[in-house]
Design a protein around this motif. Structure first.
Motif, PDB file in Angstrom:
ATOM      1  N   ASP A  98       0.830  -1.213   0.000  1.00 32.76           N
ATOM      2  CA  ASP A  98       0.000   0.000   0.000  1.00 32.76           C
ATOM      3  C   ASP A  98       0.860   1.256   0.000  1.00 32.76           C
ATOM      4  O   ASP A  98       0.614   2.202  -0.758  1.00 32.76           O
ATOM      5  CB  ASP A  98      -0.883   0.053   1.257  1.00 32.76           C
ATOM      6  CG  ASP A  98      -2.119  -0.815   1.114  1.00 32.76           C
ATOM      7  OD1 ASP A  98      -2.082  -1.946   1.600  1.00 32.76           O
ATOM      8  OD2 ASP A  98      -3.094  -0.346   0.498  1.00 32.76           O
ATOM      9  N   GLU A 133      -6.405  -7.341  -4.925  1.00 36.96           N
ATOM     10  CA  GLU A 133      -7.331  -6.473  -4.182  1.00 36.96           C
ATOM     11  C   GLU A 133      -6.694  -5.131  -3.842  1.00 36.96           C
ATOM     12  O   GLU A 133      -7.329  -4.080  -3.939  1.00 36.96           O
ATOM     13  CB  GLU A 133      -7.796  -7.175  -2.899  1.00 36.96           C
ATOM     14  CG  GLU A 133      -8.922  -8.165  -3.147  1.00 36.96           C
ATOM     15  CD  GLU A 133      -9.218  -9.055  -1.938  1.00 36.96           C
ATOM     16  OE1 GLU A 133     -10.011  -9.987  -2.119  1.00 36.96           O
ATOM     17  OE2 GLU A 133      -8.644  -8.828  -0.844  1.00 36.96           O
ATOM     18  N   ARG A 137      -7.975  -1.580  -5.131  1.00 35.90           N
ATOM     19  CA  ARG A 137      -8.386  -0.570  -4.155  1.00 35.90           C
ATOM     20  C   ARG A 137      -7.754   0.780  -4.468  1.00 35.90           C
ATOM     21  O   ARG A 137      -8.360   1.817  -4.303  1.00 35.90           O
ATOM     22  CB  ARG A 137      -8.017  -1.055  -2.738  1.00 35.90           C
ATOM     23  CG  ARG A 137      -8.289  -0.068  -1.624  1.00 35.90           C
ATOM     24  CD  ARG A 137      -8.595  -0.760  -0.302  1.00 35.90           C
ATOM     25  NE  ARG A 137      -7.706  -1.862   0.012  1.00 35.90           N
ATOM     26  CZ  ARG A 137      -6.474  -1.715   0.500  1.00 35.90           C
ATOM     27  NH1 ARG A 137      -5.980  -0.512   0.729  1.00 35.90           N
ATOM     28  NH2 ARG A 137      -5.725  -2.781   0.763  1.00 35.90           N
ATOM     29  N   HIS A 138      -6.533   0.737  -4.966  1.00 34.70           N
ATOM     30  CA  HIS A 138      -5.844   1.985  -5.307  1.00 34.70           C
ATOM     31  C   HIS A 138      -6.095   2.407  -6.759  1.00 34.70           C
ATOM     32  O   HIS A 138      -5.573   3.449  -7.188  1.00 34.70           O
ATOM     33  CB  HIS A 138      -4.339   1.835  -5.088  1.00 34.70           C
ATOM     34  CG  HIS A 138      -3.953   1.740  -3.645  1.00 34.70           C
ATOM     35  ND1 HIS A 138      -3.848   2.833  -2.826  1.00 34.70           N
ATOM     36  CD2 HIS A 138      -3.690   0.663  -2.863  1.00 34.70           C
ATOM     37  CE1 HIS A 138      -3.517   2.446  -1.600  1.00 34.70           C
ATOM     38  NE2 HIS A 138      -3.413   1.128  -1.600  1.00 34.70           N
TER      39      HIS A 138
END
Ligand code: G3P
Ligand code: MG
Length: 250
Positions: A98, A133, A137-138
């Motif tokens: 992330d 995922e 998500r980003h």
């Protein structure tokens, strides 16, 4: 309408990709190394992703923390908090996937991400799903290329995320029968990632005729940069984006 993936764009020169960031000049697989790669003129970075004991995706090359940090132990047995407490070199921390995606999103040009998934799993342990995922998500699908030495990982990625390009990794010291199995047509992929020792003009031409793009690693010598560029590779992955850029004369 989905955006065209930047890895697939036609370019008039090879892409320059920092291997574990600009790992010749900063601690590998850290935010400092990724940022430095961009400062050195890289088009993107390669990073190694695995999962720690508490389930988060962390960016580190080895199974153990011993070589790259001041700690000891297996990554999969250490919690994120424990990993965070380690010094990954010059005060840097082991980043999560992330964090790398967020940090590189601020770059003035799209920072290409070659996310190498470190897995030896034969049956799925959910790692590939988790990586996909995070990318979704980003919403950074358009700058991601997945790669793995594990052909089963590449196959699972093809099923989970057919819209995100994939590469099969291999190297010259690998037995020929393994290389052949691992590059089987049963595994949908757009890119081949042979190591620099496998690159010849004839080999690149052959792969291109099969519709594959070729990125090669780890290219750390100027003469090799020139040689692989003249062989027609799509991208050059090396520890010093600056050296690659200078060798290419750009
Ligand atoms: O993705 C290219 C290269 O990183 C593969 O080998 O061991 O450096 O992850 P390794
Ligand atoms: Mg790697």
């Amino acid at each position: 309408m989905p955006q065209m993936n930047h890895w697939l764009a036609q370019a008039d020169r090879p892409l320059i990709i920092g291997h574990r960031g600009a790992s010749a000049h900063a601690p590998e697989n850290t935010l400092a190394a990724f940022m430095l790669a961009l400062e050195q003129g890289a088009d993107g970075v390669e990073l190694d992703v695995t999962r720690c004991a508490t389930g988060e995706l962390v960016v580190i090359h080895d199974d153990r923390v011993d070589r790259t940090t001041n700690g000891r132990g297996w990554v999969h047995k250490l919690s994120l908090a424990e990993l965070r407490g380690l010094d990954a070199g010059r005060g840097e921390r082991i980043p999560t996937l992330d964090e790398v995606i967020v940090a590189t999103a601020a770059a003035p040009r799209p920072c290409l991400l070659n996310i190498e998934i470190k897995s030896v799993a034969i049956s799925s342990d959910g790692l590939e799903r988790q990586v996909v995922e995070v990318v979704r998500r980003h919403a950074c699908e358009d700058r991601v290329l997945f790669s793995s030495f594990n052909p089963l990982t590449v196959r699972r990625l093809a099923q989970l995320a057919p819209d995100i390009p994939r590469a099969i990794l291999y190297y010259h010291a690998m037995p020929i029968y393994l290389r052949r199995v691992w590059t089987a047509s049963l595994i949908p992929h757009e890119f081949r990632h042979p190591d620099v020792g496998l690159i010849t003009p004839a080999y690149v031409t052959k792969l291109k005729a099969q519709g594959k793009r070729v990125n090669t690693w780890t290219v750390n010598r100027r003469d090799d940069v020139i040689r692989v560029a003249e062989s027609g590779v799509h991208g050059i992955i090396g520890d010093s984006p600056r050296l690659i850029r200078e060798a290419l004369g750009i």
